[in-house]
Design an enzyme around this catalytic site. Structure first.
Site, PDB file in Angstrom:
ATOM      1  N   ASP A 158       0.824  -1.205   0.000  1.00  0.00           N
ATOM      2  CA  ASP A 158       0.000   0.000   0.000  1.00  0.00           C
ATOM      3  C   ASP A 158       0.859   1.257   0.000  1.00  0.00           C
ATOM      4  O   ASP A 158       0.662   2.172  -0.804  1.00  0.00           O
ATOM      5  CB  ASP A 158      -0.911  -0.026   1.223  1.00  0.00           C
TER       6      ASP A 158
ATOM      7  N   ASP B  86      -9.529  -2.418   2.581  1.00  0.00           N
ATOM      8  CA  ASP B  86      -9.458  -1.884   3.935  1.00  0.00           C
ATOM      9  C   ASP B  86     -10.463  -2.544   4.864  1.00  0.00           C
ATOM     10  O   ASP B  86     -10.403  -2.354   6.083  1.00  0.00           O
ATOM     11  CB  ASP B  86      -9.700  -0.369   3.907  1.00  0.00           C
TER      12      ASP B  86
END
Length: 496
Positions: A351, A411
């Site tokens: 990420d 997420d």
């Protein structure tokens, strides 16, 4: 199919795309009684001109539509047609500075430059514009066309740039959806684990459970391979977005329909009515499940057809997305805390790399993650791997790029796998849900921390940067405090 779906879902560990600076609002009003008004997005350079912060302090000008010219020469427009007006011309053939000087010499009080391509930041040497006093802004050509259709040919326009709101209440909805999905997915995984434990005592029941079992277990090796494939897929999306986006949309429709069916079938299974069966292919199927399958397929098809309808399609996308995340959190099993640490740690690095490091590598200095999130090269099709909630606070960002607050499926799913492992470990060790509750609370705290940093930095954040440490550290502390770290790390095997 389930593993493939999570693969592209985990690509999205980004809360929101970056908010572009120097965004403003063009307030347009028609000549009717009462006048019809509508707001449009503009991009300007605050180093050249300072726009009023509110509509009350802004000056209105009559719009002169000159989109038939690019205004690279004063001879392109009749004398006096621009005087004391807001002129709109097409982008191209010469610089913004040249257009601005010509417009100013012809008496214009405001210059709008219509662009058929994606709006980008206006940059030039500030000293070159010291003699230019009129406001200059970029606007979408499609908005100029819409303005004429909605408001007519006589339009007055006003430019202003309200400050960004400190907080948007759509974040509260995003927070509730995320925490609810993670908590319910973890709980559902625990229910499945309890059924597995009960089935161990009965050979016949164990065989039946084995046939029904659809879980996929991640080992450390498959976790590493999974992250590598994630990286490859994101790079492929960056270079071949306009083709692969339709592949992703197709996969989402199929995977979300299956996930919605599994979620609703689990609920219907608890209702002891409508259980009549019909024979089909040497098997008997409940009629209510046939109708349920048709309903789920229809929901996915309706979303696919109307996916670009912003007024209501986001509701259907969120329902399908929540079902998708729930099904994966329940289906994909982490065998131990070791695998959880490897998965969450590698995806955190993934990420951060694709959000913060890739701008130093790409030619245009843009993050690969943000480019794919926005749709490279202004592609109107967006990847359907986010929870979307319309922004409730009126601002320039709402009009320009961010009419929705976004949260990537990754997420929810990635920390959700750890929450699910904690719930299964609670079931195996009969620890009164202490791991599950602690990890769920840690996830909620991580989400709040993400929102706080988002508000302070005014830019999109990789949510896993805050969710991963919160959930991993909390789970570790609970295991250490209960003196179960060794068992928690290696996983607890079934014992009769």
């Amino acid at each position: 199919m389930r593993a493939a779906g999570l693969l592209w879902a985990a690509l999205w560990a980004l809360l929101l795309p970056l908010v572009a600076a120097d965004e403003g609002i063009l307030h347009a009003s028609g000549s009717g009684v009462p006048p019809i008004t509508k707001d449009y997005c503009i991009i300007y350079n605050s180093n050249w001109v300072s726009l009023p912060k509110s509509l009350d302090n802004a000056t209105s000008r009559t719009l002169e539509n000159l989109t038939s010219t690019v205004l690279c020469s004063s001879s392109e427009v009749p004398s006096g047609v621009m005087k004391d007006k807001a002129a709109v011309v097409m982008r191209g053939n010469c610089t913004f500075l040249e257009k601005a000087r010509i417009a100013q010499s012809l008496g214009a009080k405001m210059l709008l430059i219509a662009s058929k391509s994606r709006l980008s930041a206006i940059s030039d040497n500030k000293t070159d514009f010291e003699d230019v006093t009129l406001p200059i802004a970029l606007i979408r050509y499609s908005d100029i066309v819409d303005m004429q259709l909605v408001l007519g040919n006589e339009v007055n326009v006003t430019l202003y740039s309200p400050p960004l709101p400190e907080f948007d209440y759509s974040m509260v909805v995003i927070f509730l959806i995320a925490v609810f999905t993670v908590a319910l997915g973890g709980y559902w995984s625990g229910v499945a684990e309890l059924e597995n434990l009960k089935a161990v005592a009965s050979p016949g029941e164990r065989e039946m459970r084995r046939k029904k079992e659809e879980n996929v277990t991640f080992t450390p090796v498959t976790v590493i391979l999974f992250v590598v494939i994630c990286c490859v897929m994101l790079v492929l999306l960056y270079f071949f977005y306009k083709w692969l986006v339709y592949v992703i949309i197709s996969v989402f429709c199929l995977a979300s329909a299956m996930s919605l069916y599994n979620c609703l079938a689990a609920l219907i299974g608890e209702i002891p009515i409508g259980q009549c069966r019909v024979a089909c292919c040497n098997k008997t199927i409940e009629v209510r499940l046939i109708f349920l399958a048709v309903f789920c397929i229809a929901a996915a098809v309706v979303w696919a057809v109307f996916r670009n309808e912003d007024r209501w399609a986001w509701i259907l996308q969120d329902i399908l997305g929540v079902a998708f995340c729930l099904n994966f959190i329940k289906t994909l099993k982490m065998p131990n805390f070791k695998s959880c640490v490897i998965l969450l740690g590698l995806l955190l690095l993934y990420d951060v790399f694709f959000v913060f490091i890739t701008p130093f590598i790409t030619k245009n200095g843009a993050s690969i993650m943000v480019e794919v999130a926005a749709g490279p090269f202004g592609n109107s099709e967006k990847l359907p791997v986010v929870i979307r909630v319309p922004r409730l606070e009126h601002s320039a960002s709402t009009l320009c790029d961010l009419p929705f607050s976004l949260l990537g499926f990754g997420d929810i799913i990635v920390p959700g796998l750890l929450v699910a492992y904690c719930r299964r470990f609670d079931v195996q060790t009969r620890s009164s849900s202490v791991y599950y509750i602690s990890c769920t609370i840690a996830y909620a705290v991580g989400m709040v921390l993400t929102f706080v940093v988002l508000a302070l930095m005014k830019m999109g954040q990789p949510a896993l940067l805050y969710l991963v440490p919160c959930t991993l550290i909390t789970s570790s502390l609970v295991a250490w405090r209960r003196k179960e770290m060794k068992k928690f790390w290696k996983g607890s095997s079934y014992q009769v």
